[in-house]
Design an enzyme around this catalytic site. Structure first.
Site, PDB file in Angstrom:
ATOM      1  CD  GLU A   1      22.916  17.306 -35.896  1.00 35.70           C
ATOM      2  OE1 GLU A   1      22.467  16.367 -36.554  1.00 35.70           O
ATOM      3  OE2 GLU A   1      22.585  18.493 -36.081  1.00 35.70           O
TER       4      GLU A   1
ATOM      5  CB  CYS B   1      19.361  20.651 -40.677  1.00 37.15           C
ATOM      6  SG  CYS B   1      17.736  20.271 -40.047  1.00 37.15           S
TER       7      CYS B   1
END
Length: 178
Positions: A110, A62
């Site tokens: 996010e 990620c």
């Protein structure tokens, strides 16, 4: 080198220094990849030198796209930079949003493009020790048990993915956010 990532300030997407986005808790773009082999997920243990969540286990890969970087290109770049993995077909699974405190006063807020890639257990990897200290294959069931048994061994976002977005990630079809 200063990394500028896409983050929202005053309602507009703007280039913001990555650490500052985390310090201010700004909503920002990200990508997450889950590499699968049969019913197993490749998870990574973050390097101890990472500025947040060092040594914790996370999904395969990620990161944050650089300013004006396409999310798919970013996902491929980071698979190579972190794990030395190239050539996988990434399947977009949709977008999720989460907010999590990640220690040291930092916040990950996010908007994540999620990708899944199918691989073989024999997948060739070359771990970047500045990013990753270990990897392992685990089944979803074993991962859920480990998350319950030792929750502080795992990143907050892996908990969120496994408890709130499992159908999106591991289902057979990509979905758009609700």
């Amino acid at each position: 080198m200063t990394i500028m990532i896409p983050a929202w300030q005053n309602g507009a997407l703007q280039p913001v220094e990555k650490l500052m986005a985390h310090q201010l808790g700004l909503k920002h773009r990200a990508v997450s990849i889950f590499v699968m082999a049969e019913d197993h997920i490749l998870i990574q243990q973050r390097a101890l030198s990472k500025y947040h969540t060092p040594g914790m286990w996370a999904n395969s890969c990620c990161t944050h796209p650089h300013w004006a970087e396409d999310p798919m290109i970013c996902a491929r770049r980071r698979l190579d930079e972190e794990l030395g993995i190239t050539g996988l077909d990434l399947e977009p699974r949709g977008e999720v949003e989460y907010r999590a405190e990640v220690g040291n006063g930092l916040i990950e807020h996010e908007v994540v493009q999620v990708y899944v890639a199918q691989a073989q257990f024999s997948l060739s990897m070359a771990l970047n020790p500045n990013e990753v200290q270990a990897v392992k294959w685990v089944t979803r069931q074993d991962l859920r048990q480990e998350l319950d048994r030792t929750p502080t061994s795992f990143t907050p976002w892996l908990h969120i993915y496994m408890t709130q977005h499992s159908d999106l990630i591991f289902g057979t079809k990509a979905r758009s956010p609700a």
